[in-house]
Design a protein around this motif. Sequence first.
Motif, short mmCIF file in Angstrom:
data_model
loop_
_atom_site.label_atom_id
_atom_site.label_comp_id
_atom_site.label_asym_id
_atom_site.label_seq_id
_atom_site.Cartn_x
_atom_site.Cartn_y
_atom_site.Cartn_z
N LEU A 201 1.81 -20.38 -7.59
CA LEU A 201 2.07 -20.54 -6.15
C LEU A 201 3.12 -21.60 -5.85
CD1 LEU A 201 -1.36 -20.32 -4.27
CD2 LEU A 201 0.62 -18.82 -4.06
N GLY A 202 3.00 -22.77 -6.47
CA GLY A 202 3.88 -23.88 -6.15
C GLY A 202 4.82 -24.21 -7.30
N PRO A 203 5.81 -25.08 -7.05
CA PRO A 203 6.77 -25.45 -8.08
C PRO A 203 6.17 -26.39 -9.13
CG PRO A 203 7.13 -26.75 -6.12
CD PRO A 203 6.07 -25.74 -5.76
N ASP A 204 6.86 -26.48 -10.24
CA ASP A 204 6.49 -27.46 -11.26
C ASP A 204 6.70 -28.87 -10.69
OD1 ASP A 204 6.05 -27.48 -14.49
OD2 ASP A 204 7.13 -29.26 -13.82
N LEU A 205 5.79 -29.78 -11.02
CA LEU A 205 5.85 -31.12 -10.44
C LEU A 205 6.47 -32.17 -11.37
CD1 LEU A 205 2.49 -31.30 -8.45
CD2 LEU A 205 4.79 -30.79 -7.63
N ASN A 206 7.15 -31.70 -12.44
CA ASN A 206 7.85 -32.66 -13.29
C ASN A 206 9.23 -32.17 -13.71
OD1 ASN A 206 7.41 -35.30 -14.21
ND2 ASN A 206 7.10 -34.62 -16.31
N LEU A 207 9.45 -30.87 -13.66
CA LEU A 207 10.71 -30.29 -14.11
C LEU A 207 11.36 -29.49 -12.98
CD1 LEU A 207 9.57 -28.95 -17.62
CD2 LEU A 207 10.70 -31.11 -17.12
N PRO A 208 12.63 -29.67 -12.72
CA PRO A 208 13.49 -30.66 -13.38
C PRO A 208 13.28 -32.10 -12.88
CG PRO A 208 14.76 -29.46 -11.76
CD PRO A 208 13.40 -28.81 -11.80
N TYR A 209 12.71 -32.22 -11.65
CA TYR A 209 12.46 -33.56 -11.12
C TYR A 209 11.02 -33.69 -10.64
CZ TYR A 209 17.52 -34.27 -11.18
OH TYR A 209 18.82 -34.39 -11.58
N ASN A 210 10.50 -34.86 -10.84
CA ASN A 210 9.18 -35.23 -10.35
C ASN A 210 9.32 -35.72 -8.91
OD1 ASN A 210 6.90 -37.24 -9.91
ND2 ASN A 210 6.39 -36.63 -12.00
N PRO A 211 8.38 -35.37 -8.00
CA PRO A 211 8.53 -35.80 -6.60
C PRO A 211 8.63 -37.31 -6.42
CG PRO A 211 6.36 -34.84 -6.98
CD PRO A 211 7.20 -34.53 -8.17
N THR A 212 8.08 -38.08 -7.37
CA THR A 212 8.20 -39.54 -7.26
C THR A 212 9.64 -40.00 -7.50
OG1 THR A 212 7.64 -39.90 -9.59
CG2 THR A 212 5.82 -39.86 -8.01
N GLU A 213 10.48 -39.11 -8.01
CA GLU A 213 11.88 -39.47 -8.27
C GLU A 213 12.77 -39.28 -7.04
OE1 GLU A 213 12.98 -38.52 -12.76
OE2 GLU A 213 11.90 -36.80 -11.90
N TYR A 214 12.28 -38.57 -6.02
CA TYR A 214 13.13 -38.35 -4.85
C TYR A 214 12.42 -38.58 -3.52
CZ TYR A 214 10.99 -33.66 -5.19
OH TYR A 214 10.12 -32.62 -5.29
N LEU A 215 11.15 -38.97 -3.56
CA LEU A 215 10.42 -39.28 -2.32
C LEU A 215 9.82 -40.68 -2.41
CD1 LEU A 215 8.40 -36.08 -1.33
CD2 LEU A 215 10.30 -37.11 -0.09
N ARG A 216 9.95 -41.46 -1.32
CA ARG A 216 9.25 -42.73 -1.26
C ARG A 216 7.75 -42.49 -1.35
NH1 ARG A 216 11.91 -44.09 4.01
NH2 ARG A 216 9.73 -44.08 4.72
#
Length: 269
Positions: A201-216
């Motif tokens: 259902l949802g995207p991968d949460l580490n590849l290519p980017y982890n959400p902590t890398e682009y969201l405060r």
Amino acid sequence: MKPLLRCCLLWLCLPLLAHAAELRIDLGHGARIWTTAQLLARPDAAAVTIPDDVAFRHSMTYRAVPLRALLPGLGPDQHLQFVAADGFAAEIPAETILNRQGAQAWLAVEDPTHPWPALSGSGKAAGPFYLVWTAPQAARIGPEQWPYQLASIRALPDVAARFPAVVPQADASAEVRQGFAAFKRSCFACHTMNGEGDAQLGPDLNLPYNPTEYLRADLLRGFIRNPQSLRRWPEAKMQGFPTRQALSDADLDAVLAYLRYMAKHKAAH
């Protein structure tokens, strides 16, 4: 006349087709197929009222069967995966299902002569099978453990055994390990991690980017609580975790710690 006759025959067969909906249960010793009609006719089927239903967001009454009655021979050390027709894949330990004190799992079965209403906001159907809980707070049952449009239930090795790339290393902190446990319970039903997992259902949460890398951190925390707080999108599938019963503040902080940890442990793909 022939097209008209075919239409009439199809109309007459619709109730039969609805009754032919099937649920596949495989505990590792031969799969069992249950039809809607068989489940509705079981002597242990009962009317079950859910005061605050997760999918419909209001009180619902179902014809339902105690789930553990459909899982003969299931041991408390086993692990179950519940796969929905839309690609949702909930992971639930067998001991949670077998619990006889507090929360109880029920398989709600849609009667085609009295179909359930469409899901609010999406117009989608929840049937023909839906895992619902009475007294869910007694076992900290979260919204991701209420799979609807259920197609199959199967016993599998637990997540750590099947998907080693999602597991923190032995030297990870206690908070990261707590976050991994909460991630399995609350996030892994929709998302993959490091390219591993069965959800679609949802995207991968580490590849290519982890959400902590682009969201405060504050924006990410708010997004998990209420996805519409970050982007207003009527077609969004993620419903969020607005209640602390579903995902406590401590568990949410731990999930963020796990995500930050995994951002530094990306798998090679």
